[in-house]
Scaffold this active site. Sequence first.
Site, mmCIF file in Angstrom:
data_model
loop_
_atom_site.group_PDB
_atom_site.id
_atom_site.type_symbol
_atom_site.label_atom_id
_atom_site.label_comp_id
_atom_site.label_asym_id
_atom_site.label_seq_id
_atom_site.Cartn_x
_atom_site.Cartn_y
_atom_site.Cartn_z
ATOM 1 N N THR A 32 -47.796 9.727 -25.793
ATOM 2 C CA THR A 32 -47.714 9.492 -24.357
ATOM 3 C C THR A 32 -48.710 8.425 -23.957
ATOM 4 O O THR A 32 -49.884 8.507 -24.324
ATOM 5 C CB THR A 32 -48.049 10.804 -23.621
ATOM 6 O OG1 THR A 32 -47.061 11.752 -23.989
ATOM 7 C CG2 THR A 32 -48.061 10.629 -22.125
ATOM 8 N N HIS A 172 -40.022 19.010 -28.587
ATOM 9 C CA HIS A 172 -41.478 19.202 -28.579
ATOM 10 C C HIS A 172 -41.774 20.695 -28.404
ATOM 11 O O HIS A 172 -41.689 21.235 -27.307
ATOM 12 C CB HIS A 172 -42.084 18.385 -27.437
ATOM 13 C CG HIS A 172 -43.580 18.245 -27.498
ATOM 14 N ND1 HIS A 172 -44.376 19.042 -28.286
ATOM 15 C CD2 HIS A 172 -44.422 17.379 -26.865
ATOM 16 C CE1 HIS A 172 -45.650 18.676 -28.130
ATOM 17 N NE2 HIS A 172 -45.699 17.672 -27.281
ATOM 18 N N HIS A 175 -48.379 22.251 -29.184
ATOM 19 C CA HIS A 175 -49.534 21.883 -28.330
ATOM 20 C C HIS A 175 -49.680 22.665 -27.027
ATOM 21 O O HIS A 175 -50.343 22.198 -26.101
ATOM 22 C CB HIS A 175 -49.493 20.371 -27.996
ATOM 23 C CG HIS A 175 -49.383 19.499 -29.204
ATOM 24 N ND1 HIS A 175 -49.098 18.159 -29.149
ATOM 25 C CD2 HIS A 175 -49.508 19.780 -30.526
ATOM 26 C CE1 HIS A 175 -49.042 17.657 -30.373
ATOM 27 N NE2 HIS A 175 -49.284 18.628 -31.231
ATOM 28 N N TYR A 177 -47.343 23.439 -24.763
ATOM 29 C CA TYR A 177 -46.387 23.155 -23.699
ATOM 30 C C TYR A 177 -45.327 24.266 -23.668
ATOM 31 O O TYR A 177 -45.455 25.260 -24.381
ATOM 32 C CB TYR A 177 -45.823 21.741 -23.875
ATOM 33 C CG TYR A 177 -46.934 20.712 -23.822
ATOM 34 C CD1 TYR A 177 -47.729 20.594 -22.685
ATOM 35 C CD2 TYR A 177 -47.251 19.924 -24.927
ATOM 36 C CE1 TYR A 177 -48.789 19.693 -22.630
ATOM 37 C CE2 TYR A 177 -48.311 19.016 -24.878
ATOM 38 C CZ TYR A 177 -49.082 18.913 -23.736
ATOM 39 O OH TYR A 177 -50.135 18.036 -23.689
HETATM 40 C C1 LIG Z 1 -52.688 9.012 -26.667
HETATM 41 C C2 LIG Z 1 -51.970 10.110 -27.377
HETATM 42 C C3 LIG Z 1 -50.804 10.598 -26.833
HETATM 43 C C4 LIG Z 1 -50.099 11.636 -27.484
HETATM 44 N N1 LIG Z 1 -48.911 12.060 -26.953
HETATM 45 C C5 LIG Z 1 -48.165 12.982 -27.619
HETATM 46 C C6 LIG Z 1 -46.853 13.329 -27.171
HETATM 47 O O1 LIG Z 1 -46.310 12.805 -26.191
HETATM 48 N N2 LIG Z 1 -46.179 14.259 -27.897
HETATM 49 C C7 LIG Z 1 -46.715 14.856 -28.997
HETATM 50 O O2 LIG Z 1 -46.066 15.718 -29.607
HETATM 51 N N3 LIG Z 1 -47.939 14.512 -29.459
HETATM 52 C C8 LIG Z 1 -48.656 13.574 -28.820
HETATM 53 N N4 LIG Z 1 -49.869 13.163 -29.336
HETATM 54 C C9 LIG Z 1 -50.299 13.624 -30.668
HETATM 55 C C10 LIG Z 1 -49.855 12.589 -31.731
HETATM 56 O O3 LIG Z 1 -48.456 12.577 -31.891
HETATM 57 C C11 LIG Z 1 -50.481 12.845 -33.114
HETATM 58 O O4 LIG Z 1 -50.035 14.089 -33.576
HETATM 59 C C12 LIG Z 1 -51.989 12.832 -33.078
HETATM 60 O O5 LIG Z 1 -52.462 11.681 -32.405
HETATM 61 C C13 LIG Z 1 -52.584 12.878 -34.481
HETATM 62 O O6 LIG Z 1 -52.220 11.740 -35.201
HETATM 63 P P1 LIG Z 1 -53.281 10.527 -35.456
HETATM 64 O O7 LIG Z 1 -54.531 11.185 -35.939
HETATM 65 O O8 LIG Z 1 -52.608 9.665 -36.463
HETATM 66 O O9 LIG Z 1 -53.495 9.856 -34.131
HETATM 67 C C14 LIG Z 1 -50.601 12.179 -28.680
HETATM 68 C C15 LIG Z 1 -51.789 11.668 -29.207
HETATM 69 C C16 LIG Z 1 -52.458 10.644 -28.587
HETATM 70 C C17 LIG Z 1 -53.694 10.100 -29.219
#
Ligand SMILES: Cc1cc2nc3c(=O)[nH]c(=O)nc-3n(C[C@H](O)[C@H](O)[C@H](O)COP(=O)(O)O)c2cc1C
Length: 371
Positions: A32, A172, A175, A177
Amino acid sequence: MTTNRYRDLRAFKPCTLGALSLKNRITMAPMTRRMAPKDGIPTESIINYYRRRAAGGTALIISEGTFIDSKHAHDSFSVPRFETEAQWEGWKKVAEAVHKEGSAFVPQLWHIGRRAIDPIGPSISQAPPQIDGRIGPIVRKMTAEDFVQVTESYVTAAKAAQSIGCDAIEIHGAHGYLLDSFLSSATNHRTDQYGGTLENRMRFPLAIVQAVRKAVGSKLPLIFRTSQWRADDFEEVKFPTPAEFKTWVNALAKAGINILHISTRRVTDPAFPLDDPHLTLAGWARKLSHLPVIGVGSTCTSITLENYKSNNNEPDRVTDPMPQLSLIESGEIDLLAIGRSFIANPDWVKKVHSGKWQALKPFHKEMLSTL
Ligand SMILES: Cc1cc2nc3c(=O)[nH]c(=O)nc-3n(C[C@H](O)[C@H](O)[C@H](O)COP(=O)(O)O)c2cc1C
């Protein structure tokens, strides 16, 4: 001359998971960014944001969470939606742009539940703080009409995703939700058939999966994202033992899920160290369900998700992706999703495949507002 240890890795070879044919095993995690216009329609710059990541070599792009209705599913109008013809038309352009680069596109369908502006959930409770930090309202306990309305919103969005040519759908379910809030006994205090035992807490998320599967038919791949943690409690453990986790992942498989997306903060962490000192949660999901799995968490970043979220200003340091890519190499996971490092590096796949991971840029929060 130094040899490139990354070039011949399985991670960069084409693969087929059921109906999904992918040019490699690297996935963009849903993220997001809150950059959508008020009408929820993906703009030209959002289309380009995804196009660039596909052009950079990513095989599978999962969209940022998209709200399935503007009734109870959303927390602001800065997140794109998947609710109207005009929004679907916008997502169709995203899918086409991604397809042109030879990659697959999957929208993530999101109901934010207890965090919505008008929050609903399994039980009456205090909502977590809102996005501007203000205390949230009281969460309303879902009624029979709400169950019908939410199911219809998922089904409508899923059918639309199928009709505009998306390669799969991600539900989804992680987390904290809406769907996850039913699974967690910390947020679900119901005493009817949707609360109490694990079997009862699984009932509503599974009903959504079944309804979506029925609506889209047997062919379209369905991905389900699930997690132990939730956004307002990073330490939550919904499944304390492999036996409970097995009940959940097998029920998802039976309900019609084809791929499990296991959301962890560090993909390489062992999940149940007393049972196995090494096996990750994604590895357990694969072993217990026999479904293909996507693993995710802390690839090429030194900052854990909880520290990133807590506004810690510690600078990010790019780390070697080999430990995470090795999970694909050993067959423990099928696909690796990457989040923050993809925001910073649209060409992540090209750089790492050519052995140049040290040239990756570290992630910092301000990048979220630039395309
Ligand atoms: C800015 C941001 C927005 C995210 N938005 C979502 C989302 O919309 N849906 C979701 O399932 N996870 C969301 N996540 C979690 C990511 O999909 C991912 O699981 C998490 O960042 C860990 O991966 P990374 O360590 O490679 O960043 C978000 C994470 C970040 C950092």
